[in-house]
Motif scaffolding. Structure first.
Motif, short mmCIF file in Angstrom:
data_model
loop_
_atom_site.label_atom_id
_atom_site.label_comp_id
_atom_site.label_asym_id
_atom_site.label_seq_id
_atom_site.Cartn_x
_atom_site.Cartn_y
_atom_site.Cartn_z
N SER A 160 -8.20 -4.61 -6.34
CA SER A 160 -7.90 -5.42 -5.09
C SER A 160 -6.77 -6.57 -5.17
O SER A 160 -6.56 -7.36 -4.62
CB SER A 160 -9.11 -6.19 -4.34
OG SER A 160 -9.92 -5.08 -3.94
N SER A 162 -3.15 -7.59 -4.53
CA SER A 162 -1.87 -7.35 -3.50
C SER A 162 -0.48 -7.51 -4.16
O SER A 162 -0.39 -8.13 -5.20
CB SER A 162 -2.10 -8.46 -2.48
OG SER A 162 -3.31 -8.37 -1.74
N THR A 173 2.86 -8.58 -4.24
CA THR A 173 3.65 -9.67 -3.71
C THR A 173 4.86 -9.72 -4.52
O THR A 173 4.74 -9.40 -5.71
CB THR A 173 2.55 -11.32 -3.88
OG1 THR A 173 2.59 -11.21 -5.30
CG2 THR A 173 1.52 -10.87 -3.21
N LYS A 230 0.54 1.23 -1.79
CA LYS A 230 -0.32 0.50 -1.50
C LYS A 230 -1.59 1.69 -1.39
O LYS A 230 -1.25 2.75 -0.88
CB LYS A 230 -0.24 -0.24 -0.18
CG LYS A 230 -0.25 0.63 1.02
CD LYS A 230 -0.51 -0.19 2.43
CE LYS A 230 -0.74 0.96 3.44
NZ LYS A 230 -0.74 0.32 4.75
N ASN A 256 -5.02 -2.10 2.92
CA ASN A 256 -4.28 -3.28 3.45
C ASN A 256 -5.14 -3.84 4.59
O ASN A 256 -5.18 -3.29 5.80
CB ASN A 256 -2.80 -3.09 4.06
CG ASN A 256 -2.10 -4.38 4.39
OD1 ASN A 256 -2.68 -5.54 4.05
ND2 ASN A 256 -0.90 -4.26 4.94
N ASP A 282 -10.29 -11.96 1.89
CA ASP A 282 -10.25 -10.76 2.58
C ASP A 282 -11.46 -10.50 3.58
O ASP A 282 -12.33 -10.96 3.21
CB ASP A 282 -10.19 -9.49 1.62
CG ASP A 282 -9.89 -7.97 2.25
OD1 ASP A 282 -8.89 -7.67 2.54
OD2 ASP A 282 -11.02 -7.51 2.82
N GLY A 316 1.44 -10.53 1.11
CA GLY A 316 1.88 -9.37 0.18
C GLY A 316 1.81 -8.38 1.45
O GLY A 316 1.96 -8.20 2.68
N GLU A 317 2.16 -6.91 0.79
CA GLU A 317 2.33 -5.83 1.30
C GLU A 317 1.26 -4.63 1.15
O GLU A 317 1.49 -3.85 1.55
CB GLU A 317 3.67 -5.14 0.75
CG GLU A 317 4.85 -6.07 0.45
CD GLU A 317 5.66 -5.52 -0.51
OE1 GLU A 317 5.52 -4.30 -0.85
OE2 GLU A 317 6.54 -6.44 -1.20
N GLY A 318 0.05 -5.17 0.99
CA GLY A 318 -0.99 -4.37 0.87
C GLY A 318 -1.67 -4.31 -0.75
O GLY A 318 -0.91 -4.86 -1.65
N VAL A 319 -2.65 -3.85 -1.15
CA VAL A 319 -3.06 -3.50 -2.32
C VAL A 319 -2.79 -2.47 -2.91
O VAL A 319 -2.71 -1.10 -2.45
CB VAL A 319 -4.76 -3.53 -2.28
CG1 VAL A 319 -5.27 -3.24 -3.55
CG2 VAL A 319 -4.84 -5.01 -1.85
#
Length: 261
Positions: free
Chosen positions: A90, A92, A94, A106, A109, A185, A215-218
């Motif tokens: 998990s 993220s 960044t 990803k 998210n 989260d 960030g842009e998701g995991v």
């Protein structure tokens, strides 16, 4: 001399073949303390959404993978030290982390939220989320070296940010009244606070935060030089999304598509 050269060539090919075979063994690290994404089951095995996704990706890649446990603070240092080859915990994507490591595309998210006791005096803004003023003077628990710590420090400057080594310890202090709120989260807080004994006394404040420090998701973390491994993970993510494998894993843990927009 010609015979010697041929023998040397055969030896080099054998070594190269062995290196390729060895490279197929991928060690993937997860934390094991961030349910429902990763946790240690009663039988001692590593389980959770991250773990199931990692196994599905390895199956698509036809790779021999081993999932290993690693404390959160040592994730990136361990990867760079080649203790393992990838991170499925998990983590993220960044800009700060991308200075040190690289990521696959990803694989989920979900938003970050604030959880506190239902009677907490937390004001929200026009978008329905807690404000700096609304969190003023409150102790907010976050896990160390996470996007949630970064976000809380940047946006809740009038609050006291209390840092923990694990989400479990932060949740425990929230339930026992040693801190006023938790930021994490949404799914982790549902599992770690709202669904636990006494969780009925708490609620989510606001609609949730996305973007910026979050960030842009995991994604799956890899070393910068491992571009082929990164691309293989990205391709496998697309494949499990397309063939229904992702949905099957997703529905095991969540009632909505965690992949996000």
């Amino acid at each position: 001399m010609k015979k010697f050269t041929i023998l040397m060539s055969v030896a080099v090919l054998a070594l190269s073949s062995g290196a390729a075979s060895a490279a197929e063994k991928i060690r993937i690290a997860t934390e094991g303390a961030y349910a429902p994404f990763n946790f240690v089951a009663d039988d001692g095995s590593l389980q959770g959404f991250d773990v199931d996704i990692a196994k599905a990706l390895c199956e698509k890649m036809k790779a021999d993978c081993e999932i290993v446990k690693q404390e959160w603070d040592g994730m990136i240092p361990g990867l760079l030290a080649k203790k393992f080859d990838a991170i499925a915990a998990s983590m993220s994507i960044t800009a700060e982390r991308k200075q040190k490591i690289d990521f696959s595309k990803k694989y989920y998210n979900t938003p970050a939220v604030i959880v506190a006791r239902k009677d907490a005096k937390i004001a929200v803004d026009a978008n329905g989320n807690p404000t700096d003023k609304g969190m003023k003077g409150l102790k907010i628990g976050v896990q160390r070296s996470t996007i949630h710590e970064n976000y809380a420090r940047a946006h809740f400057k009038d609050a006291e940010i209390v840092v923990y080594d694990s989400a479990d310890n932060a949740n425990l202090d929230l339930v026992n009244g040693r801190i006023d709120a938790r930021m994490d989260d949404i799914l982790a807080l549902q599992e770690g606070v709202l669904k636990t004994e006494g969780g009925d006394d708490f609620k989510i404040f606001g609609k949730g935060f996305v973007g910026g420090e979050l960030g842009e998701g995991v994604g799956i973390g890899v070393r910068k030089e491992d571009t082929k491994l990164r691309d293989a993970f990205s391709k496998a993510i697309q494949e499990i999304r397309a063939d229904g494998t992702y949905k099957k894993i997703n529905d095991k843990y969540f009632s909505f598509d965690a992949y996000g927009d």
